[in-house]
Structure formats: structure tokens, C-alpha cells
Scaffold this motif. Structure first.
Motif, mmCIF file in Angstrom:
data_model
loop_
_atom_site.group_PDB
_atom_site.id
_atom_site.type_symbol
_atom_site.label_atom_id
_atom_site.label_comp_id
_atom_site.label_asym_id
_atom_site.label_seq_id
_atom_site.Cartn_x
_atom_site.Cartn_y
_atom_site.Cartn_z
ATOM 1 N N HIS A 114 0.843 -1.194 0.000
ATOM 2 C CA HIS A 114 0.000 0.000 0.000
ATOM 3 C C HIS A 114 0.879 1.245 0.000
ATOM 4 C CE1 HIS A 114 -2.890 -2.960 1.678
ATOM 5 N NE2 HIS A 114 -3.694 -2.330 0.844
ATOM 6 N N ILE A 115 0.460 2.243 -0.738
ATOM 7 C CA ILE A 115 1.182 3.497 -0.801
ATOM 8 C C ILE A 115 0.943 4.254 0.511
ATOM 9 C CG2 ILE A 115 1.437 5.679 -2.059
ATOM 10 C CD1 ILE A 115 2.313 3.166 -3.633
ATOM 11 N N ILE A 116 2.028 4.696 1.131
ATOM 12 C CA ILE A 116 1.965 5.336 2.446
ATOM 13 C C ILE A 116 1.041 6.554 2.471
ATOM 14 C CG2 ILE A 116 3.360 6.535 4.187
ATOM 15 C CD1 ILE A 116 3.933 3.560 4.160
ATOM 16 N N GLU A 117 0.995 7.319 1.385
ATOM 17 C CA GLU A 117 0.203 8.551 1.408
ATOM 18 C C GLU A 117 -1.293 8.296 1.571
ATOM 19 O OE1 GLU A 117 0.798 10.776 -2.176
ATOM 20 O OE2 GLU A 117 0.288 9.125 -3.454
ATOM 21 N N TRP A 118 -1.743 7.074 1.373
ATOM 22 C CA TRP A 118 -3.176 6.775 1.499
ATOM 23 C C TRP A 118 -3.539 6.143 2.841
ATOM 24 C CZ3 TRP A 118 -5.789 9.401 -1.729
ATOM 25 C CH2 TRP A 118 -5.262 9.687 -2.980
ATOM 26 N N ARG A 136 9.462 12.109 16.187
ATOM 27 C CA ARG A 136 8.192 11.630 15.634
ATOM 28 C C ARG A 136 8.156 12.015 14.168
ATOM 29 N NH1 ARG A 136 2.491 10.673 16.733
ATOM 30 N NH2 ARG A 136 2.989 10.377 18.912
ATOM 31 N N LEU A 137 7.645 11.111 13.374
ATOM 32 C CA LEU A 137 7.470 11.371 11.954
ATOM 33 C C LEU A 137 6.038 11.030 11.590
ATOM 34 C CD1 LEU A 137 8.717 12.056 9.158
ATOM 35 C CD2 LEU A 137 9.197 9.639 8.915
ATOM 36 N N THR A 138 5.306 12.011 11.054
ATOM 37 C CA THR A 138 3.970 11.761 10.543
ATOM 38 C C THR A 138 4.146 11.144 9.164
ATOM 39 O OG1 THR A 138 3.080 13.621 11.772
ATOM 40 C CG2 THR A 138 1.765 12.807 9.915
ATOM 41 N N ILE A 139 3.632 9.939 8.974
ATOM 42 C CA ILE A 139 3.837 9.215 7.724
ATOM 43 C C ILE A 139 2.741 9.524 6.720
ATOM 44 C CG2 ILE A 139 4.078 6.942 6.688
ATOM 45 C CD1 ILE A 139 5.027 5.944 9.427
ATOM 46 N N THR A 140 1.505 9.653 7.183
ATOM 47 C CA THR A 140 0.379 9.890 6.289
ATOM 48 C C THR A 140 0.650 11.106 5.416
ATOM 49 O OG1 THR A 140 -1.115 8.930 7.905
ATOM 50 C CG2 THR A 140 -2.104 10.295 6.199
ATOM 51 N N GLY A 141 0.369 10.976 4.137
ATOM 52 C CA GLY A 141 0.587 12.078 3.205
ATOM 53 C C GLY A 141 2.041 12.240 2.822
ATOM 54 N N GLY A 142 2.847 11.235 3.140
ATOM 55 C CA GLY A 142 4.280 11.343 2.940
ATOM 56 C C GLY A 142 4.776 11.038 1.550
ATOM 57 N N GLY A 143 3.918 10.801 0.599
ATOM 58 C CA GLY A 143 4.383 10.571 -0.757
ATOM 59 C C GLY A 143 4.061 9.186 -1.254
ATOM 60 N N PRO A 144 4.346 8.947 -2.530
ATOM 61 C CA PRO A 144 3.985 7.679 -3.173
ATOM 62 C C PRO A 144 5.011 6.579 -2.925
ATOM 63 C CG PRO A 144 4.955 9.126 -4.786
ATOM 64 C CD PRO A 144 4.912 9.891 -3.485
ATOM 65 N N HIS A 145 5.223 6.230 -1.668
ATOM 66 C CA HIS A 145 6.199 5.206 -1.310
ATOM 67 C C HIS A 145 5.497 4.093 -0.538
ATOM 68 C CE1 HIS A 145 9.114 8.275 -2.334
ATOM 69 N NE2 HIS A 145 8.534 9.087 -1.463
#
Length: 185
Positions: A114-118, A136-145
């Protein structure tokens, strides 16, 4: 603090004593279910890879839950995100880390691609033994990875330093991609 790459912090308490234990927490929420659709379950995975001299030494992830020296352990594999707070946790005991290990790299991957941004409300964080959130790192919306490298801890003599990374990667199965991670060393 929100993760910001390019800066290193010594892993020590306010009084200068070194931190010896860390936890990586990973959390996310399942995708909303829509009537009449097949909403996929999202399975994110927390991983810690040990390196020594630029070469992989060991790994702790869903299919190999502890390193050989016992210093890094995955405390369960949540496959749905149906949990309050951290859904997966990795425990790190820096004092038990084999002397050949000079870097531990922390990453999150999407096993099913699954793509992380979704993915909803996804984050990862590092916590010290006093319960203080170091990064802390917010992952959501982080790009097509399909994954993201959170940070690395690097041995500097007798001490360890935290180096934030916060970079997306196209990795789904960590054990098959260890060589790709060498660029973060």
C-alpha cells in the motif's frame, strides 16, 4: 519533537548519562470501510536493521522478531491498525548491542505494498527509557512510497547518537531490501 533530518542528537539524559534503552512505536488507523467496496486491510511493519562497517549484521521485523544478540526485539505484529496508540513496538537495549554493530536503522514498510500517502493517521516515533518522545514522523501524506526510513542511531565511541532521516523508500519486505538501505548509512 517532529522529526527534522540533518541534525544529530546525543542519546543522553539531561544530566549527561547515556540512554541505554529505546522504543520505536508505529501507529496507524485502518482505511475507512465503504459499503459496496472491498477496502483492503493495511499492514504496516516496524523494522530495525543493524549494520556494522557498512554491511548488514542482523534485523528485527515481523518474520524475525529479535536480533541474535537479543538487543532488538519486535513486540508483536499488528496487521490491521485496530489498536489505540502504538500498533507495533520495537524495543532496543543499546547496552546489549553486539560491539560490531555501529548503526541501527529504523523503518516502516507496507507489507502488501500500500502506498503510504493513502494510509490514515500513520506515524512512527522513538521514545527513550524515561518515556520521553525523542522524534516523531507523521507518515500519512508522505508521498507515493511503500515505506519510510524514520531514523538511525549511530555508535560514536561509547555513546550513541540519533540521526533523523524521514525519507520515503519503495520497500515492502525489509529482508529483501537490506542492501538498498545501505545508502542511509
Amino acid at each position: 519533537m517532529e522529526l527534522s533530518p540533518g541534525r544529530a542528537w546525543p542519546l543522553s539524559r539531561g544530566d549527561g548519562r547515556p540512554l541505554t534503552r529505546l522504543w520505536m512505536g508505529l501507529g496507524w488507523d485502518p482505511l475507512p470501510y465503504e459499503v459496496g467496496t472491498a477496502t483492503p486491510q493495511v499492514d504496516l511493519d516496524a523494522t530495525a536493521v543493524q549494520f556494522g562497517g557498512g554491511k548488514p549484521v542482523d534485523i528485527a521485523f515481523y518474520n524475525h522478531r529479535a536480533t541474535g544478540d537479543g538487543s532488538v526485539q519486535l513486540l508483536g505484529d499488528n496487521r490491521t491498525g485496530l489498536h489505540e496508540g502504538d500498533d507495533e513496538t520495537i524495543e532496543i537495549d543499546l547496552d546489549r548491542t553486539h560491539p560490531d554493530v555501529d548503526t541501527i536503522l529504523f523503518l516502516v514498510t507496507s507489507y502488501q505494498g500500500h502506498i503510504i500517502e493513502w494510509i490514515r493517521n500513520a506515524y512512527c516515533r522513538l521514545i527513550d527509557e524515561d518515556g520521553v518522545e525523542l522524534a516523531r514522523l507523521t507518515i500519512t501524506g508522505g508521498g507515493p512510497h511503500t515505506g519510510v526510513v524514520l531514523a538511525k542511531v549511530v555508535r560514536a565511541g561509547d555513546e550513541w547518537q540519533l540521526h533523523p532521516v524521514g525519507e520515503g523508500v519503495s520497500i515492502t519486505i525489509p529482508i529483501e531490501s537490506v542492501d538498498e538501505l545501505a545508502r542511509f548509512l
